[in-house]
Design an enzyme around this catalytic site. Structure first.
Site, PDB file in Angstrom:
ATOM      1  CB  SER A 121      43.701  84.172  39.675  1.00 31.52           C
ATOM      2  OG  SER A 121      44.398  83.634  40.791  1.00 31.52           O
ATOM      3  CE1 TYR A 147      39.171  85.518  42.423  1.00 36.38           C
ATOM      4  CE2 TYR A 147      41.235  84.303  42.527  1.00 36.38           C
ATOM      5  CZ  TYR A 147      40.529  85.434  42.170  1.00 36.38           C
ATOM      6  OH  TYR A 147      41.170  86.470  41.541  1.00 36.38           O
TER       7      TYR A 147
END
Length: 326
Positions: A121, A147
């Site tokens: 990501s 995350y």
């Protein structure tokens, strides 16, 4: 026609938004056979071969699923959740995204898999850029939440495992991915525009990078075999940064519903959102997050095959079809 069997490629997260796109692309390639890595046996048999790999965890046994596979495309993850209700979200993210990923990769190396593609990501790089700046693949990571940190720790573990075992690792960091069937905030924008809802987003002068699912899938497929991709980190994007205002205008055109945008000052929007406890939402709408894909272009000779406007038209058409009465 060649008698050489197609290369079997395990795709985790195969029923998810990105993973399903990878499966569709591999299914039409005569030299590649997608193998769906599923958490459990499907109620109805899927179109493709599948193997149960269980939940993404540190202790599930994936050996049978990995048998005979040339490569793994690892799309499965505990995804980012805004306002995460978990009391200790970092522990949950680490269990799935770090320990679960490394468990799978270690078994892949032992099974003789040659390449492991990890869909990471852009949040590994950080949460935002200056309006005139961009994240690069080789910049120092600055993950800003649990995350992003879990994805960064998984990347570090994979690169260390590569040095230890010889497993070739390719890391791809995408920003927001959109395309036909997209959900969450992007689908909400299409719903607002389709209903003609006036939006106070007519004077947002930020810059944000997006990546169409078709472009991300194309990059993943190239990374499966490109010799220069081994043990590299690549950023993915459409190569056409947009402000929130411009995105809404183009998306409205694609939907055939011109966007009704009110030019409210960004600072006022951010203040109001903060008072309502929605600061993160305002940051995504008003802040900048730009991705520099020069390394991806130079190392792989890759160009995004689908333009932003084409991808928006395809996304809008799929949304319109999904809202037609049955």
């Amino acid at each position: 026609m060649s008698d050489t069997p197609a290369a079997r490629i395990l795709v985790t997260g195969a029923t998810g938004f990105v993973g399903s796109g990878v499966v569709e692309r591999l299914a039409i390639a005569p030299d590649r056979e997608p193998l769906l890595g599923l958490r459990r046996e499907p109620e109805t048999p899927p179109m493709h071969a599948w193997a149960a790999i269980g939940e993404l965890s540190p202790d599930n046994d994936c050996r049978e699923a990995l048998r005979g596979c040339q490569a793994v495309v690892h799309c499965a993850a505990r995804v980012h959740v805004m306002d995460d209700p978990e009391a200790d979200p970092l522990t949950s993210y680490r269990r799935a995204n770090v320990q679960g990923t490394l468990n799978l990769a270690r078994q892949a190396a032992q099974a003789g898999v040659s390449r492991f593609i990890f869909i990471s990501s852009i949040k590994v790089n950080g949460e935002s850029t200056n309006a005139d700046g961009s994240f690069t693949a080789d910049a120092s990571p600055e993950p800003g939440d649990a995350y992003g940190l879990s994805k960064f720790e998984a990347e570090q573990g994979l690169l260390a495992l590569s040095e230890e075992t010889g497993l070739e690792v390719v890391i791809i960091r995408p920003p927001l991915v959109y395309g036909p069937g997209v959900k969450a905030n992007f689908a909400s924008m299409m719903r607002w525009l389709s209903r003609g809802v006036p939006l106070p987003l007519g004077a947002i002068h930020n810059r944000r990078s997006l990546v169409a699912r078709a472009n991300l899938v194309d990059l993943i497929v190239i990374c499966l075999e490109h010799p220069a991709a081994a043990n590299q980190i690549f950023l993915a994007a459409d190569g056409d940064d947009l402000s929130t205002t411009e995105l809404l205008r183009r998306l409205g055109d694609a939907l055939g519903m011109p966007a009704r945008l009110v030019p409210a000052p960004a600072a006022l929007l951010e203040l109001g959102a903060s008072l309502l406890g929605k600061r993160a939402v305002a940051q995504r709408l008003c802040g900048s997050l730009c991705v520099d894909i020069d390394k991806t272009r130079k190392v792989l000779g890759w160009e995004p095959p689908v333009s932003v406007d084409q991808a928006l038209r395809e996304t809008a058409e799929a949304y319109r079809q999904s809202t037609l009465p049955s």
